[in-house]
Write an enzyme that holds these catalytic residues in place. Structure first.
Site, PDB file in Angstrom:
ATOM      1  N   HIS A 155       1.076  -1.236   0.057  1.00  0.00           N
ATOM      2  CA  HIS A 155      -0.006   0.151   0.012  1.00  0.00           C
ATOM      3  C   HIS A 155       0.824   1.205   0.030  1.00  0.00           C
ATOM      4  O   HIS A 155       0.498   2.245   0.423  1.00  0.00           O
ATOM      5  CB  HIS A 155      -1.003  -0.119   1.224  1.00  0.00           C
ATOM      6  CG  HIS A 155      -1.756  -1.302   1.533  1.00  0.00           C
ATOM      7  ND1 HIS A 155      -2.853  -1.507   0.614  1.00  0.00           N
ATOM      8  CD2 HIS A 155      -1.374  -2.442   2.027  1.00  0.00           C
ATOM      9  CE1 HIS A 155      -3.272  -2.706   1.149  1.00  0.00           C
ATOM     10  NE2 HIS A 155      -2.253  -3.334   1.924  1.00  0.00           N
ATOM     11  N   SER A 274      14.471  19.758 -17.074  1.00  0.00           N
ATOM     12  CA  SER A 274      13.292  20.472 -17.328  1.00  0.00           C
ATOM     13  C   SER A 274      13.775  21.638 -18.197  1.00  0.00           C
ATOM     14  O   SER A 274      14.959  22.273 -18.074  1.00  0.00           O
ATOM     15  CB  SER A 274      12.940  20.937 -16.009  1.00  0.00           C
ATOM     16  OG  SER A 274      12.028  22.078 -16.085  1.00  0.00           O
ATOM     17  N   LYS A 280      16.468  20.024 -12.269  1.00  0.00           N
ATOM     18  CA  LYS A 280      15.654  18.847 -12.410  1.00  0.00           C
ATOM     19  C   LYS A 280      16.277  17.702 -13.035  1.00  0.00           C
ATOM     20  O   LYS A 280      17.114  18.260 -14.231  1.00  0.00           O
ATOM     21  CB  LYS A 280      14.362  19.336 -13.000  1.00  0.00           C
ATOM     22  CG  LYS A 280      13.425  19.927 -12.220  1.00  0.00           C
ATOM     23  CD  LYS A 280      12.849  19.435 -11.153  1.00  0.00           C
ATOM     24  CE  LYS A 280      11.447  18.688 -11.514  1.00  0.00           C
ATOM     25  NZ  LYS A 280      10.983  17.683 -10.726  1.00  0.00           N
ATOM     26  N   GLU A 287       8.833   6.844 -17.061  1.00  0.00           N
ATOM     27  CA  GLU A 287       7.449   7.230 -17.242  1.00  0.00           C
ATOM     28  C   GLU A 287       6.752   6.729 -18.524  1.00  0.00           C
ATOM     29  O   GLU A 287       5.839   6.314 -18.697  1.00  0.00           O
ATOM     30  CB  GLU A 287       7.357   8.925 -16.944  1.00  0.00           C
ATOM     31  CG  GLU A 287       7.517   9.153 -15.444  1.00  0.00           C
ATOM     32  CD  GLU A 287       7.911  10.695 -15.208  1.00  0.00           C
ATOM     33  OE1 GLU A 287       8.063  11.086 -14.184  1.00  0.00           O
ATOM     34  OE2 GLU A 287       8.078  11.500 -16.053  1.00  0.00           O
TER      35      GLU A 287
END
Ligand code: ARG
Length: 481
Positions: A155, A274, A280, A287
């Site tokens: 979880h 980024s 970043k 992804e």
């Protein structure tokens, strides 16, 4: 009508020449099966010649024309409803009406089914190879991290300490099944529908086993209607690809989460920055891997929905079934390869993983287990540990006094409790078959290596059989031209 059947060409041109021509044509997308169709044409013509159904001179002329068509490439094909028609036209353009003998004893229905199976079997092996590379990457990282303690989650909450090796091998295990599914899909795909003609066989004395062997198939799809109509091999391939993509998506999601917590840094090759935030480093590659599962499941839905309720034997709907699978094959193979690269180049912060391995009192189950091993009923042990609520021996003792009516240490040595509270010791204690203890994981690593080698061999063996058949077909064709 001329003697050699010019009329058939004229009749063919009468249809599908209208405004819908672009709509019904699959020629552009058929580039994917251009090479397969040439192989099918060659094998079929060789078989026809061997059976005395076309004479050797016509066979030689057709086979020579096919060589020219192959050299010119898909883009040089004349217009046509599909690659089968366009190649036939290109052959007739070169050979004259005798070129039309190529289509003796067959239909585009058994022809296209053969092409799809030939192309798909190679794609399935490529997908399997990508999955094998990912297994190797996971196994290597696992081997280097048998002792790397880390938090394990259920979880998304810290649950029990585990190791990086055990985590990675969990995905390696799933990928073994994914590869098994791809192999199964391959074995049912690799059957020849040729000789079925439209769906009802042919009066010509064809040798179906011969074309099957020339094309490297393991045998024929016997029933002619089944051979022309069946596309369940596409469903099976899409399902196997979707399962593989789902495995990769879970792994990618785990890695994205670990990167977010600073446990792992992806190699620059598998990260993006980024356009505005200079600091970043984002896990974009993973992804996208995660997202490809959506493409794959969509493809499975697409192919299944296209096939649902189709009557026997051939319907043009089938032309829109296979593109779903090509999309899935390309996306899933790419995602699996990227995933393998990201895994094999990732740097893990072992100290950060170890520091957090006991977070959230994740050793609680181990303490309850230690009490239960000492003879306390597990449910009672669970209550003691829950009541303490913290990884502290004194708090546990206090809880034991409340629940058991005596000191914890009357039941278990203090040293045993202290060990159970240590994440690394907690992992070491869980040495059951398949557990994360280093000893158990070393055995699992050996079995992973053995399984990887066996699958590598099985895939290479199938590839070799295909290559050998292609070489033999080329040799037989050379005998004519
Ligand atoms: N391009 C077609 C397909 O992919 C080939 C078969 C056409 N057959 C037919 N009977 N119209 O299915």
């Amino acid at each position: 009508m001329t003697e050699d059947g010019d009329d058939a060409v004229v009749r063919r041109d009468r249809f599908s020449g209208g405004p819908a021509r672009g709509f019904i044509s699959s020629l552009a997308g058929d580039e994917r099966i251009f090479a397969a169709d040439l192989a099918v044409d060659r094998a079929h013509v060789v078989m026809l010649a061997e059976q005395g159904l076309v004479d050797d001179g016509d066979a030689a002329a057709i086979l020579a024309a096919l060589d020219e068509v192959a050299a010119a490439g898909h883009d040089a094909l004349p217009d046509g409803e599909d690659v089968h028609e366009a190649i036939e036209t290109a052959v007739v353009d070169r050979v004259g009406p005798a070129g039309g003998r190529m289509h003796t004893a067959r239909s585009r229905n058994d022809e296209v089914a053969a092409c799809l199976r030939i192309r798909l079997r190679d794609d399935l092996l490529d997908a399997a190879d990508a999955a094998l590379a990912l297994r190797e990457a996971l196994t290597e990282t696992a081997r280097a991290n048998v002792q790397t303690t880390m938090p394990g989650y259920t979880h998304l909450q810290p649950a029990q300490p585990t190791t990086l090796a055990h985590h990675h091998l969990s995905y390696e295990s799933a990928l073994r099944r994914d590869v098994a599914r791809l192999r199964d899909a391959y074995d049912r795909t690799n059957r020849s529908p040729l000789g079925a003609a439209a769906f009802a066989g042919t009066p010509f004395d064809v040798d179906r086993e011969r074309t099957a062997a020339l094309l490297g198939f393991d045998g024929v799809v016997e029933n002619a209607t089944d051979a022309a109509a069946a596309r369940d091999f596409l469903v099976e391939a899409a399902a196997a690809l979707a399962a593989l993509a789902l495995t990769c998506s879970g792994l990618a999601e785990d890695l994205v989460g670990f990167a977010s917590r600073g446990y792992v840094e992806l190699d620059d090759d598998y990260a993006s920055t980024s356009s505005i935030m200079p600091q970043k480093k984002n896990p974009d590659t993973l992804e996208l891997v995660r997202a490809v599962a959506g493409d794959a499941v969509g493809a499975l839905t697409g192919v299944a929905t296209t096939l649902k309720g189709l009557p026997r034997a051939y319907n043009r709907d089938l032309q829109r079934a296979d593109p779903h699978v090509w999309d899935a094959v390309d996306a899933v193979r790419g995602a699996t390869g990227a995933c393998a690269g990201a895994v094999s180049t990732a740097s893990w912060d072992e100290a950060a993983l170890a520091d957090d391995a006991g977070d959230g009192f994740s050793t609680a189950t181990g303490v309850a287990d230690a009490l239960a091993l000492a003879g306390v009923p597990f449910r009672t042990a669970h209550e003691v540990v829950a009541r303490a609520g913290t990884a502290d021996a004194e708090a546990l003792d206090e809880a034991a006094r409340a629940v058991l009516g005596e000191s914890l240490f009357a039941r278990v040595d203090r040293a045993v409790v202290e060990r159970a509270l240590d994440p690394a010791e907690s992992v070491r204690a869980r040495d059951s078959h398949g557990g994360p203890a280093p000893e158990a994981v070393r055995g699992a690593l050996d079995r992973a290596d053995t399984a990887l080698a066996a699958d590598r061999e099985a895939v290479a063996d199938r590839r070799d059989r295909g290559d050998r058949a292609a070489a033999e077909l080329a040799e037989v064709v050379d005998g004519y031209v």
